[in-house]
Design an enzyme around this catalytic site. Structure first.
Site, PDB file in Angstrom:
ATOM      1  N   GLU A 422       7.248  16.202 -14.370  1.00 15.75           N
ATOM      2  CA  GLU A 422       7.108  15.470 -15.495  1.00 15.75           C
ATOM      3  C   GLU A 422       8.306  14.935 -15.981  1.00 15.75           C
ATOM      4  OE1 GLU A 422       3.712  16.789 -16.941  1.00 15.75           O
ATOM      5  OE2 GLU A 422       5.088  16.112 -18.294  1.00 15.75           O
TER       6      GLU A 422
HETATM    7  C1  FAD Z   1       2.884  19.974  -7.784  1.00 19.82           C
HETATM    8  C2  FAD Z   1       2.471  18.490  -8.303  1.00 19.82           C
HETATM    9  C3  FAD Z   1       2.481  18.353  -9.881  1.00 19.82           C
HETATM   10  C4  FAD Z   1       1.788  17.024 -10.549  1.00 19.82           C
HETATM   11  N1  FAD Z   1       0.855  17.482 -11.654  1.00 19.82           N
HETATM   12  C5  FAD Z   1       0.849  16.008 -12.403  1.00 19.82           C
HETATM   13  C6  FAD Z   1      -0.134  15.747 -12.855  1.00 19.82           C
HETATM   14  O1  FAD Z   1      -0.829  16.440 -13.273  1.00 19.82           O
HETATM   15  N2  FAD Z   1       0.076  14.565 -12.951  1.00 19.82           N
HETATM   16  C7  FAD Z   1       0.865  13.035 -12.977  1.00 19.82           C
HETATM   17  O2  FAD Z   1       0.095  11.900 -13.397  1.00 19.82           O
HETATM   18  N3  FAD Z   1       1.569  13.255 -11.777  1.00 19.82           N
HETATM   19  C8  FAD Z   1       1.890  14.781 -11.272  1.00 19.82           C
HETATM   20  N4  FAD Z   1       2.822  14.994 -10.380  1.00 19.82           N
HETATM   21  C9  FAD Z   1       3.786  13.663 -10.586  1.00 19.82           C
HETATM   22  C10 FAD Z   1       5.011  13.949 -10.641  1.00 19.82           C
HETATM   23  O3  FAD Z   1       5.434  13.903 -12.206  1.00 19.82           O
HETATM   24  C11 FAD Z   1       5.602  13.514  -9.515  1.00 19.82           C
HETATM   25  O4  FAD Z   1       6.068  13.574  -8.691  1.00 19.82           O
HETATM   26  C12 FAD Z   1       7.532  12.564 -10.604  1.00 19.82           C
HETATM   27  O5  FAD Z   1       6.711  12.198 -11.913  1.00 19.82           O
HETATM   28  C13 FAD Z   1       8.606  11.381  -9.518  1.00 19.82           C
HETATM   29  O6  FAD Z   1       7.604  10.727  -9.261  1.00 19.82           O
HETATM   30  P1  FAD Z   1       7.652  10.097  -7.421  1.00 19.82           P
HETATM   31  O7  FAD Z   1       6.841  11.516  -6.887  1.00 19.82           O
HETATM   32  O8  FAD Z   1       7.252   9.251  -7.301  1.00 19.82           O
HETATM   33  O9  FAD Z   1       9.144  10.144  -7.226  1.00 19.82           O
HETATM   34  P2  FAD Z   1       9.605   8.775  -7.775  1.00 19.82           P
HETATM   35  O10 FAD Z   1       9.829   8.331  -8.726  1.00 19.82           O
HETATM   36  O11 FAD Z   1       9.860   8.529  -6.166  1.00 19.82           O
HETATM   37  O12 FAD Z   1      11.478   9.621  -6.953  1.00 19.82           O
HETATM   38  C14 FAD Z   1      12.088  10.084  -6.049  1.00 19.82           C
HETATM   39  C15 FAD Z   1      13.356  10.278  -6.128  1.00 19.82           C
HETATM   40  O13 FAD Z   1      14.592   9.101  -6.808  1.00 19.82           O
HETATM   41  C16 FAD Z   1      15.337   9.432  -8.160  1.00 19.82           C
HETATM   42  N5  FAD Z   1      14.630   7.855  -9.158  1.00 19.82           N
HETATM   43  C17 FAD Z   1      13.588   7.276  -9.615  1.00 19.82           C
HETATM   44  N6  FAD Z   1      13.610   6.655 -10.219  1.00 19.82           N
HETATM   45  C18 FAD Z   1      15.112   5.796 -10.056  1.00 19.82           C
HETATM   46  C19 FAD Z   1      16.341   5.360 -11.968  1.00 19.82           C
HETATM   47  N7  FAD Z   1      15.502   4.798 -12.003  1.00 19.82           N
HETATM   48  N8  FAD Z   1      17.149   6.543 -11.558  1.00 19.82           N
HETATM   49  C20 FAD Z   1      17.752   7.022 -10.776  1.00 19.82           C
HETATM   50  N9  FAD Z   1      16.682   8.341  -9.921  1.00 19.82           N
HETATM   51  C21 FAD Z   1      15.481   7.776  -9.899  1.00 19.82           C
HETATM   52  C22 FAD Z   1      14.325  10.439  -8.886  1.00 19.82           C
HETATM   53  O14 FAD Z   1      14.860  11.128  -9.527  1.00 19.82           O
HETATM   54  C23 FAD Z   1      13.223  11.294  -7.642  1.00 19.82           C
HETATM   55  O15 FAD Z   1      15.249  12.291  -7.083  1.00 19.82           O
HETATM   56  C24 FAD Z   1       2.775  15.933  -9.886  1.00 19.82           C
HETATM   57  C25 FAD Z   1       3.312  16.163  -8.598  1.00 19.82           C
HETATM   58  C26 FAD Z   1       3.182  17.385  -7.876  1.00 19.82           C
HETATM   59  C27 FAD Z   1       4.416  17.076  -6.208  1.00 19.82           C
END
Ligand code: FAD
Length: 565
Positions: A422
């Site tokens: 989220e």
């Molecule tokens: C169990 C689980 C349930 C989930 N449920 C859903 C769901 O129902 N629907 C859905 O759509 N998604 C869902 N997700 C996805 C979840 O919302 C994402 O994993 C989350 O938004 C982070 O995206 P990412 O994993 O690609 O990490 P990334 O975006 O790659 O981030 C990796 C790290 O980099 C940091 N970062 C990224 N961009 C920036 C920036 N611009 N500035 C500073 N720091 C940054 C982040 O804070 C993080 O620490 C779920 C994930 C999990 C693991």
């Protein structure tokens, strides 16, 4: 594996942050007790027993169908039939029309009992919110009723492999079918409850791009694609696989494929290319709900740690001759009191946010801004508290915390997702400094700081020296918050390295001060027990002195951070 819904503490928190709202809705103490007492009973007696065995079972995927853990489907049916899903949905849509603050209070109980189970309704609530505000009359007539009843569940399909925090790179495609409907093709990952056996249908809300859409976030549209179409046939979408995760094993986290053949039939929600704005509504609701999940797990960690400390005998307590239960050792007492105080602080902050949303729904524009300001604070702070409490809970269990049979380890594994999904807590902090500080020209922040100052003044003036002596901590932390807020506001570009490097410590500082002010308000009210007052004092003298360190990091930390690499 105990859990007992904290009904009395929750009602006390509601009356501290939302008394006017409760009065306006005709919810006196007896009514609150009746509603939340009943919710607590359902959570304790029906949902909580699912938690431990479901962690072991996980979910099973076979022939594109997900089977949830034993008992989930039966308990969901009883929960939904009892009307809990529509607690704070509008009466016109078949809900009970109670304030969101009540819905969120009950959400804490469902999640405290079993977070993996409670995730299904959590996302349904977000879908109801989006369709209520952005759905056409035809869409509402078709889908809203069964979602409010809980016969259908909702999902949120944002994430793709190349597009997580940054949604501008979404690739899922939508084509106009020529009959007013659309066809979706693409892959979504990590979709919570994307496939399961709890409800009659699953309503997917999906972000996708039309062929002629502009690049970036301005070219994303929002669609509704159900698992089962209105004519009873299967839509062209399915769950390809489920993730094997650190925690919440019993919540199916699905890779979803849309459009293996003719394309998944879908309906547009809102306007073409304006999908992100509509989805943000759902995300805000879901962000607060995730904060509430944090409160739930923080509370559960305290309950477990307290119960263990009351029965584990080791060493001698100060001044005692015989061996003692570990709850008598000052170091264990310190850990327990910190856990309790932070849980209380997080609950007050989250319910204050829900209260602001309720007031906004009654047309109060200032309250809408306060809700916007508090949402990232509530999400990030409460989820950080959950992880910290789960970790301290393990510490209190000693070696028994590190083995699975006490449940302390599961709690930590489950809590760890909360600061990630989220919108990661880092993204919440960036939202705070780049968008929320400037709300209404800075007036919204000024109103919130004014509330905190009033609480500090009341504390200082209180006749009880135990409370008044600690007001100095709140004044000092407020001072640090003012200084750092001014520093961040003075940056010409809110996306400067200085602002972005200091965002997370700034959020921690802001949330701690806001929560401390609510704790002080509770401690000064006739509702407060001696235990609440102790928790407030401990929070003020333990968590607020960190403000000075956070101030230094926010003002100067960017120099070293941005020099790295
Ligand atoms: C169990 C689980 C349930 C989930 N449920 C859903 C769901 O129902 N629907 C859905 O759509 N998604 C869902 N997700 C996805 C979840 O919302 C994402 O994993 C989350 O938004 C982070 O995206 P990412 O994993 O690609 O990490 P990334 O975006 O790659 O981030 C990796 C790290 O980099 C940091 N970062 C990224 N961009 C920036 C920036 N611009 N500035 C500073 N720091 C940054 C982040 O804070 C993080 O620490 C779920 C994930 C999990 C693991």
């Amino acid at each position: 594996m105990i859990y007992s819904a904290p009904v009395d503490d929750t009602i006390k928190a509601l009356r501290t942050v939302a008394q006017r709202n409760m009065d306006g809705a005709g919810l006196d103490e007896d009514t609150l007790n009746a509603i939340l007492g009943e919710a607590g009973r359902f959570a304790d007696e029906r949902i909580a027993p699912l938690d431990w065995p479901a962690d072991r079972f996980g979910v099973k995927l076979a022939n594109r169908q997900v089977t949830t853990a034993p008992g989930f489907a039966e308990v969901y049916k009883d929960w939904q039939s009892a009307g809990w899903n529509g607690l704070s949905a509008a009466e016109a849509a078949g809900g009970q029309g109670l304030p969101l603050a009540i819905g969120m209070a009950a959400t804490e109980f469902w999640n405290g009992a079993c977070m993996a189970f409670a995730l299904a309704p959590l996302l349904t609530a977000g879908a109801i919110e989006v369709l209520s505000h952005h759905g056409s009359e035809a869409i509402k007539a078709e889908w809203l009723g069964p979602l409010v009843e809980g016969r259908f569940t909702g999902t949120m399909n944002l994430t793709e492999p190349q597009s997580g925090s940054d949604l501008s790179g979404l690739r899922c495609k939508a084509e106009r079918a020529g009959d007013g409907t659309y066809r979706l093709r693409g892959q979504k990952i990590y979709i919570t409850y994307g496939e399961h056996d709890l409800s009659e249908n699953i309503v997917h809300l999906v972000l996708a791009r039309l062929p002629d859409a502009p690049a970036g976030t301005g070219g994303i549209s929002l669609f509704l694609a159900p698992k089962i179409l209105p004519d009873g046939s299967r839509n062209d979408l399915f769950c390809q696989s489920v993730e094997h995760k650190l925690g919440i094993h019993a919540s199916p986290t699905c890779v979803m494929i849309f459009g293996e053949n003719e394309g998944a039939k879908a309906w547009l929600i809102g306007e073409e290319n304006r999908g992100l704005a509509a989805m943000f509504l759902m995300m805000n609701n879901a962000r607060l709900a995730v904060g509430i999940q944090g409160v739930a797990l923080a509370e559960k960690a305290v309950q477990r740690a307290r119960a263990f400390a009351a029965t584990r005998r080791q060493g001698k307590a100060p001044g005692a001759s015989g061996s003692a239960m570990i709850e008598g050792h000052p170091d264990v007492r310190r850990m327990l009191l910190s856990m309790q105080a932070r849980t209380l602080a997080a609950r007050l902050l989250c319910l204050a946010t829900a209260n602001a949303l309720d007031e906004a729904a009654h047309g109060d524009a200032g309250a809408a801004d306060i809700a916007n300001l508090l949402t990232p604070l509530a999400k990030a702070y409460a989820t950080d508290v959950a992880v910290a409490n789960a970790s301290t809970g393990i510490q209190i269990h000693g070696g028994m915390g590190f083995v699975e049979e006490t449940g302390a380890a599961q709690l930590y594994r489950d809590a760890r997702i909360l600061p990630i999904y989220e919108g990661t807590n880092g993204i919440q902090a960036i939202d705070l400094v780049t968008r929320k500080l400037g709300l209404s020209g800075g007036e919204t922040v000024a109103v919130e700081l004014g509330r905190c100052k009033a609480a500090a003044n009341a504390l200082a003036a209180n006749a009880d020296p135990m409370l008044s002596a600690r007001a100095a901590y709140l004044f000092a932390a407020l001072d640090a918050l003012e200084k750092t807020k001014d520093f961040l506001t003075r940056q010409n570009d809110p996306r400067s390295a200085a602002s972005l490097a200091g965002a997370t410590p700034f959020l921690a500082l802001f949330a701690t001060v806001s929560s401390a002010a609510w704790l002080a308000t509770l401690a000064l009210s006739p509702l407060a027990s001696q235990n609440d007052k102790r928790a407030c004092c401990h929070y003020l003298e333990t968590d607020l002195p960190a403000a000075a360190a956070l101030e230094a990091t926010i003002l100067h930390g960017h120099e070293a951070i941005c020099a790295l690499g």
